[in-house]
Write a protein that holds these residues in place. Structure first.
Motif, PDB file in Angstrom:
ATOM      1  N   PHE A 163       0.807  -1.211   0.000  1.00  0.00           N
ATOM      2  CA  PHE A 163       0.000   0.000   0.000  1.00  0.00           C
ATOM      3  C   PHE A 163       0.851   1.277   0.000  1.00  0.00           C
ATOM      4  CE2 PHE A 163      -2.548  -3.414   1.621  1.00  0.00           C
ATOM      5  CZ  PHE A 163      -3.781  -3.245   0.992  1.00  0.00           C
ATOM      6  N   GLY A 164       1.881   1.267  -0.807  1.00  0.00           N
ATOM      7  CA  GLY A 164       2.708   2.454  -0.970  1.00  0.00           C
ATOM      8  C   GLY A 164       3.983   2.463  -0.163  1.00  0.00           C
ATOM      9  N   SER A 165       4.069   1.674   0.883  1.00  0.00           N
ATOM     10  CA  SER A 165       5.314   1.589   1.645  1.00  0.00           C
ATOM     11  C   SER A 165       6.368   0.871   0.813  1.00  0.00           C
ATOM     12  CB  SER A 165       5.093   0.849   2.966  1.00  0.00           C
ATOM     13  OG  SER A 165       4.367   1.663   3.878  1.00  0.00           O
ATOM     14  N   GLY A 166       7.605   1.355   0.898  1.00  0.00           N
ATOM     15  CA  GLY A 166       8.671   0.811   0.076  1.00  0.00           C
ATOM     16  C   GLY A 166       9.151  -0.553   0.543  1.00  0.00           C
ATOM     17  N   GLY A 167      10.063  -1.118  -0.244  1.00  0.00           N
ATOM     18  CA  GLY A 167      10.648  -2.400   0.105  1.00  0.00           C
ATOM     19  C   GLY A 167       9.758  -3.573  -0.254  1.00  0.00           C
ATOM     20  N   VAL A 168      10.198  -4.743   0.159  1.00  0.00           N
ATOM     21  CA  VAL A 168       9.485  -5.993  -0.095  1.00  0.00           C
ATOM     22  C   VAL A 168       8.938  -6.516   1.230  1.00  0.00           C
ATOM     23  CG1 VAL A 168       9.699  -8.373  -0.928  1.00  0.00           C
ATOM     24  CG2 VAL A 168      10.975  -6.530  -2.058  1.00  0.00           C
ATOM     25  N   PHE A 169       7.693  -6.931   1.232  1.00  0.00           N
ATOM     26  CA  PHE A 169       7.070  -7.451   2.442  1.00  0.00           C
ATOM     27  C   PHE A 169       7.837  -8.663   2.956  1.00  0.00           C
ATOM     28  CE2 PHE A 169       3.469 -10.106   4.304  1.00  0.00           C
ATOM     29  CZ  PHE A 169       3.481  -9.448   5.529  1.00  0.00           C
ATOM     30  N   GLU A 170       8.316  -8.568   4.193  1.00  0.00           N
ATOM     31  CA  GLU A 170       9.021  -9.665   4.846  1.00  0.00           C
ATOM     32  C   GLU A 170       8.151 -10.127   6.012  1.00  0.00           C
ATOM     33  OE1 GLU A 170      11.741 -11.049   3.891  1.00  0.00           O
ATOM     34  OE2 GLU A 170      12.601  -9.615   2.455  1.00  0.00           O
ATOM     35  N   ALA A 171       7.334 -11.119   5.770  1.00  0.00           N
ATOM     36  CA  ALA A 171       6.345 -11.534   6.758  1.00  0.00           C
ATOM     37  C   ALA A 171       6.992 -11.885   8.097  1.00  0.00           C
ATOM     38  CB  ALA A 171       5.556 -12.733   6.234  1.00  0.00           C
ATOM     39  N   LEU A 172       6.446 -11.329   9.161  1.00  0.00           N
ATOM     40  CA  LEU A 172       6.844 -11.578  10.548  1.00  0.00           C
ATOM     41  C   LEU A 172       8.193 -10.961  10.918  1.00  0.00           C
ATOM     42  CD1 LEU A 172       5.745 -15.314  11.013  1.00  0.00           C
ATOM     43  CD2 LEU A 172       4.381 -13.225  11.301  1.00  0.00           C
ATOM     44  N   ASP A 173       8.831 -10.261  10.000  1.00  0.00           N
ATOM     45  CA  ASP A 173      10.111  -9.614  10.282  1.00  0.00           C
ATOM     46  C   ASP A 173       9.831  -8.130  10.525  1.00  0.00           C
ATOM     47  OD1 ASP A 173      12.713  -8.860  10.538  1.00  0.00           O
ATOM     48  OD2 ASP A 173      13.317  -9.362   8.494  1.00  0.00           O
ATOM     49  N   GLU A 174       9.361  -7.790  11.731  1.00  0.00           N
ATOM     50  CA  GLU A 174       8.812  -6.458  11.980  1.00  0.00           C
ATOM     51  C   GLU A 174       9.543  -5.659  13.055  1.00  0.00           C
ATOM     52  OE1 GLU A 174       6.701  -5.040  10.199  1.00  0.00           O
ATOM     53  OE2 GLU A 174       5.735  -6.640   9.065  1.00  0.00           O
ATOM     54  N   ARG A 175      10.546  -6.214  13.686  1.00  0.00           N
ATOM     55  CA  ARG A 175      11.187  -5.520  14.801  1.00  0.00           C
ATOM     56  C   ARG A 175      11.861  -4.222  14.351  1.00  0.00           C
ATOM     57  NH1 ARG A 175      16.411  -5.413  16.397  1.00  0.00           N
ATOM     58  NH2 ARG A 175      16.817  -4.688  18.554  1.00  0.00           N
ATOM     59  N   GLU A 176      12.732  -4.290  13.353  1.00  0.00           N
ATOM     60  CA  GLU A 176      13.519  -3.121  12.967  1.00  0.00           C
ATOM     61  C   GLU A 176      12.633  -1.995  12.458  1.00  0.00           C
ATOM     62  OE1 GLU A 176      14.209  -6.214  12.162  1.00  0.00           O
ATOM     63  OE2 GLU A 176      16.187  -6.601  13.047  1.00  0.00           O
ATOM     64  N   ASP A 177      11.679  -2.313  11.595  1.00  0.00           N
ATOM     65  CA  ASP A 177      10.792  -1.266  11.077  1.00  0.00           C
ATOM     66  C   ASP A 177       9.905  -0.696  12.183  1.00  0.00           C
ATOM     67  OD1 ASP A 177      11.856  -1.548   8.573  1.00  0.00           O
ATOM     68  OD2 ASP A 177      10.110  -2.524   7.685  1.00  0.00           O
ATOM     69  N   GLY A 178       9.490  -1.560  13.103  1.00  0.00           N
ATOM     70  CA  GLY A 178       8.673  -1.084  14.205  1.00  0.00           C
ATOM     71  C   GLY A 178       9.425  -0.106  15.098  1.00  0.00           C
ATOM     72  N   LEU A 179      10.653  -0.424  15.424  1.00  0.00           N
ATOM     73  CA  LEU A 179      11.453   0.469  16.264  1.00  0.00           C
ATOM     74  C   LEU A 179      11.784   1.767  15.536  1.00  0.00           C
ATOM     75  CD1 LEU A 179      13.877  -2.104  17.948  1.00  0.00           C
ATOM     76  CD2 LEU A 179      11.903  -0.950  18.975  1.00  0.00           C
TER      77      LEU A 179
END
Length: 279
Positions: free
Chosen positions: A87-103
């Motif tokens: 939905f417009g956010s860059g990069g490739v979806f990495e399922a369940l790999d959310e720590r770095e982007d979340g922080l």
């Protein structure tokens, strides 16, 4: 007016505040990728507390109404972000790999001139999992977590009793592969189980079922096939060991027949044990 009507149609109650929206705010990830978010704010309220929602299912449509308009009309700011690759956010979806982007998102949020000093996080399922991914490291500004039908790790839910949970995995892979616009959640919720069932009953090898269901091979599904519960693949996707370190209050909602219930109960027990309370 359309947002007000939409909230009412979802069975929710609009609050007393008029809501303004800033679209497509750019949030820098640590690797330079830009993630997009919408900010809903109650008109006339300066630096209201913020509710952060990170979603792979879009930030508008039903999610924007429930998590943006709904909260802001009751006096909160709400930041609804699309996770990497959707939905417009860059990069490739990495399922369940959310720590770095979340922080990185929290670092951006707490530096904004409109930030009021405190925030909470909210959401079900994957939207709850992203909360666990950062909860232990989010800092003192995090004051509450609200999560539904989710868990701090999906490792065992994908490998129930050591057996690959084909139905759940294939339905979710089909659903996320087709989330291309704000209304897609309505159709995928109905059609993804049907497509997954049709692919499963085809008799084709497991490695071909993602292509049969979605029209093309899906990396996450292929990763699940070759990475069992004891492989390093899951190490950075399992936050169960950090649950006891979370100090913000956590509100959990589950269901007797939800696939994540056993592990959600373990998270609850870990929180209780961390404060010395009986489970």
């Amino acid at each position: 007016m359309m947002r007000l009507l939409g909230v009412t149609a979802l069975g929710l109650r609009n609050g007393p505040h008029r809501v303004t929206v800033e679209r497509d705010l750019e949030v820098p990830a640590a690797d330079g990728v830009t993630l997009l978010a919408d900010r809903y704010s109650p008109a006339g309220v300066e630096k209201a507390p913020t509710v952060l929602v990170r979603s792979p299912y879009g930030r508008r449509g039903p999610f924007g109404l429930m998590c943006g308009q709904g909260f802001a009309s009751h006096g909160f700011q709400a930041v609804v972000q699309s996770v990497r690759g959707g939905f417009g956010s860059g990069g490739v979806f990495e399922a369940l790999d959310e720590r770095e982007d979340g922080l990185a998102t929290i670092e951006w949020l707490t530096s904004q001139p409109w930030f009021g000093g405190t925030f909470a996080m909210h959401g079900p399922s994957y939207l709850g999992y992203v909360q666990w991914a950062v909860a232990a490291e989010a800092g003192p500004e995090l004051k509450a977590l609200s999560m539904q039908v989710t868990a701090s790790t999906f490792r065992d839910a994908v490998n129930v009793g050591g057996t690959f949970a084909l139905e759940s995995a294939l339905i979710w892979v089909d659903l996320t592969a087709r989330m291309k616009n704000s209304l897609s959640g309505i159709t995928t919720g109905i059609m993804s189980p049907r497509r997954a069932r049709r692919a499963t009953l085809s008799g084709r090898p497991l490695a071909e079922l993602d292509r049969l269901a979605t029209g093309e091979q899906q990396r996450f599904f292929q990763d699940l096939l070759v990475n069992g519960p004891d492989t390093p693949f899951w190490d950075k996707r399992d936050f169960s060991t950090t649950v006891s370190q979370v100090t913000a209050p956590v509100n959990m909602t589950g269901g007797w027949y939800d696939i994540f219930l056993p592990w959600q109960m373990k998270d609850y027990a870990a929180l209780r044990a961390a404060v010395g309370a009986p489970t």
